[in-house]
Design an enzyme around this catalytic site. Structure first.
Site, PDB file in Angstrom:
ATOM      1  N   GLY A  14       0.816  -1.216   0.000  1.00 19.19           N
ATOM      2  CA  GLY A  14       0.000   0.000   0.000  1.00 19.19           C
ATOM      3  C   GLY A  14       0.841   1.253   0.000  1.00 19.19           C
ATOM      4  O   GLY A  14       0.554   2.219   0.712  1.00 19.19           O
TER       5      GLY A  14
ATOM      6  N   GLY B 194      -0.646   4.902  -0.167  1.00 25.74           N
ATOM      7  CA  GLY B 194      -1.583   5.396   0.838  1.00 25.74           C
ATOM      8  C   GLY B 194      -0.919   6.325   1.831  1.00 25.74           C
ATOM      9  O   GLY B 194       0.304   6.480   1.852  1.00 25.74           O
TER      10      GLY B 194
ATOM     11  N   GLU C 138       1.935  -1.541  -4.846  1.00 23.41           N
ATOM     12  CA  GLU C 138       0.604  -0.961  -5.018  1.00 23.41           C
ATOM     13  C   GLU C 138      -0.252  -1.962  -5.773  1.00 23.41           C
ATOM     14  O   GLU C 138       0.258  -2.907  -6.366  1.00 23.41           O
ATOM     15  CB  GLU C 138       0.670   0.379  -5.764  1.00 23.41           C
ATOM     16  CG  GLU C 138       0.545   1.599  -4.879  1.00 23.41           C
ATOM     17  CD  GLU C 138      -0.759   1.651  -4.095  1.00 23.41           C
ATOM     18  OE1 GLU C 138      -1.784   1.117  -4.581  1.00 23.41           O
ATOM     19  OE2 GLU C 138      -0.762   2.203  -2.986  1.00 23.41           O
TER      20      GLU C 138
ATOM     21  N   GLY D 272      -0.092  -4.221  10.519  1.00 23.11           N
ATOM     22  CA  GLY D 272      -0.807  -3.155  11.212  1.00 23.11           C
ATOM     23  C   GLY D 272      -2.227  -3.008  10.719  1.00 23.11           C
ATOM     24  O   GLY D 272      -2.953  -2.117  11.161  1.00 23.11           O
TER      25      GLY D 272
ATOM     26  N   ASN E 101      -1.737  -1.178  17.154  1.00 25.57           N
ATOM     27  CA  ASN E 101      -1.148   0.154  17.152  1.00 25.57           C
ATOM     28  C   ASN E 101       0.349   0.022  17.411  1.00 25.57           C
ATOM     29  O   ASN E 101       0.758  -0.689  18.332  1.00 25.57           O
ATOM     30  CB  ASN E 101      -1.811   1.018  18.229  1.00 25.57           C
ATOM     31  CG  ASN E 101      -1.500   2.486  18.068  1.00 25.57           C
ATOM     32  OD1 ASN E 101      -0.341   2.889  18.114  1.00 25.57           O
ATOM     33  ND2 ASN E 101      -2.534   3.304  17.896  1.00 25.57           N
TER      34      ASN E 101
ATOM     35  N   HIS F 122     -11.247   9.117  15.161  1.00 25.94           N
ATOM     36  CA  HIS F 122     -10.364   9.039  14.002  1.00 25.94           C
ATOM     37  C   HIS F 122     -10.918   9.880  12.857  1.00 25.94           C
ATOM     38  O   HIS F 122     -12.062  10.346  12.904  1.00 25.94           O
ATOM     39  CB  HIS F 122     -10.196   7.585  13.538  1.00 25.94           C
ATOM     40  CG  HIS F 122      -9.255   6.789  14.378  1.00 25.94           C
ATOM     41  ND1 HIS F 122      -9.665   6.144  15.514  1.00 25.94           N
ATOM     42  CD2 HIS F 122      -7.921   6.535  14.257  1.00 25.94           C
ATOM     43  CE1 HIS F 122      -8.620   5.527  16.062  1.00 25.94           C
ATOM     44  NE2 HIS F 122      -7.560   5.743  15.319  1.00 25.94           N
ATOM     45  N   HIS F 123     -10.112  10.002  11.811  1.00 24.36           N
ATOM     46  CA  HIS F 123     -10.455  10.759  10.614  1.00 24.36           C
ATOM     47  C   HIS F 123     -11.645  10.141   9.888  1.00 24.36           C
ATOM     48  O   HIS F 123     -11.999   8.974  10.090  1.00 24.36           O
ATOM     49  CB  HIS F 123      -9.242  10.816   9.679  1.00 24.36           C
ATOM     50  CG  HIS F 123      -8.675   9.458   9.383  1.00 24.36           C
ATOM     51  ND1 HIS F 123      -9.120   8.661   8.355  1.00 24.36           N
ATOM     52  CD2 HIS F 123      -7.703   8.744  10.021  1.00 24.36           C
ATOM     53  CE1 HIS F 123      -8.448   7.524   8.349  1.00 24.36           C
ATOM     54  NE2 HIS F 123      -7.576   7.544   9.347  1.00 24.36           N
TER      55      HIS F 123
ATOM     56  N   LYS G 291     -11.545   6.510   7.955  1.00 20.54           N
ATOM     57  CA  LYS G 291     -11.344   5.194   8.587  1.00 20.54           C
ATOM     58  C   LYS G 291     -12.589   4.339   8.380  1.00 20.54           C
ATOM     59  O   LYS G 291     -13.705   4.796   8.603  1.00 20.54           O
ATOM     60  CB  LYS G 291     -11.032   5.351  10.077  1.00 20.54           C
ATOM     61  CG  LYS G 291     -10.650   4.030  10.738  1.00 20.54           C
ATOM     62  CD  LYS G 291     -10.018   4.248  12.103  1.00 20.54           C
ATOM     63  CE  LYS G 291      -9.656   2.924  12.775  1.00 20.54           C
ATOM     64  NZ  LYS G 291      -8.691   2.137  11.990  1.00 20.54           N
TER      65      LYS G 291
END
Length: 273
Positions: A12, A15, A38, A102, A128, A159-160, A163
């Site tokens: 990724g 990202g 990717e 993760g 995390n 979170h943003h 997510k």
């Protein structure tokens, strides 16, 4: 490339997290960026990974498959989606590559697949990778043992807007740390939503609340509330680089390990505290 270096591949790569993982890999002593990946058909395939991450030319072209870079890395760092990570897991298991995972949002079958693969390869799997959050988890275990039996425990995370899973993997890890300290299974005591007429709070439960807004990197609070007082233990992240550095540090820690399932508390030696 020096033989003492561990070579990492970043899944990724284009990202938000992937770019910072590339930066961290390029900056950390003892680590070499061996590959960047990717999805097939991405316009980023063929571009220089360092330039993609804003870190200058790295001489590593972004590829679309692990097979194309099989001989270029020792450990894959994967912060993507569960289905993609599990495909990568099968490849790494077959070819004897370590993994730092993760990715969050795995179901029970996905978690079992990771445990099974760890019989053959070394894996660091954590919700995390920040040092602060993993210290937080240790503090929660201590607090739960002292006051968890008589307080109301709530976990709030933010979170943003992008997510896609909730509660966050970190929030669930917090709940598991607390439940484990109380000799409980989180599945039996978690309350993930409240709406309408709920009645009074059920004693012994662990509540979760989720916020999704703006560009919040990550905020987590555990509350132990009694009548007349409460304790709140909070972690706030202001940059994803803290997670990226922790993940790359984990890859370096895996050097020389043949198999086994580990988490950040192993990497940081927090289990001895």
């Amino acid at each position: 490339m020096h033989d003492a270096q561990i070579r990492v591949a970043i899944a990724g790569a284009g990202g938000r997290m992937g770019r910072q993982l590339i930066q961290a890999a390029l900056q950390m002593e003892g680590v070499a960026l061996g590959a960047a990946l990717e999805r097939e058909g991405s316009s980023l395939v063929g571009s220089d990974a360092g330039e993609l991450a804003g870190a200058g030319k790295a001489g590593v072209a972004v590829q679309s498959s692990l097979a194309a870079v099989k001989d270029d890395f020792d450990v894959l760092i994967d912060f993507t989606r569960p289905e993609g990570t599990l495909n990568h897991l099968a490849f790494c298991r077959e070819h004897g590559k370590g993994m730092v995972i993760g990715t969050t949002g795995f179901d029970d079958a996905g978690k079992q697949a990771i445990r099974d693969a760890a019989q053959d390869i070394a894996i660091v799997f954590a919700a995390n990778f920040s040092v602060g959050v993993n210290v937080l988890l240790k503090l929660l275990e201590k607090a739960a043992k002292v006051m968890g039996d008589y307080t109301d425990i709530e976990i709030i995370e933010a979170h943003h807007r992008h997510k896609v899973d909730a509660p966050s993997g970190t929030a669930l890890a917090m709940g598991e740390a607390i439940a484990g300290a109380l000799n409980k299974d989180l599945k039996d005591c978690a309350v993930y939503s409240r709406e309408g007429y709920t009645g009074e709070r059920v004693p012994g439960t662990i509540g979760f609340a989720t916020v999704r807004a703006g560009d919040i990197v990550g905020e987590h609070t555990a509350m132990f509330a009694d009548i007349g007082e409460r304790i709140e233990i909070t972690h706030k992240a202001s940059s994803r680089m803290t997670f990226a550095n922790g993940a790359v540090r984990s890859a370096l820690w895996l050097k020389g390990k043949k198999n086994g399932l580990f988490d950040m508390r192993d990497v940081l030696d927090l289990n001895s505290l």
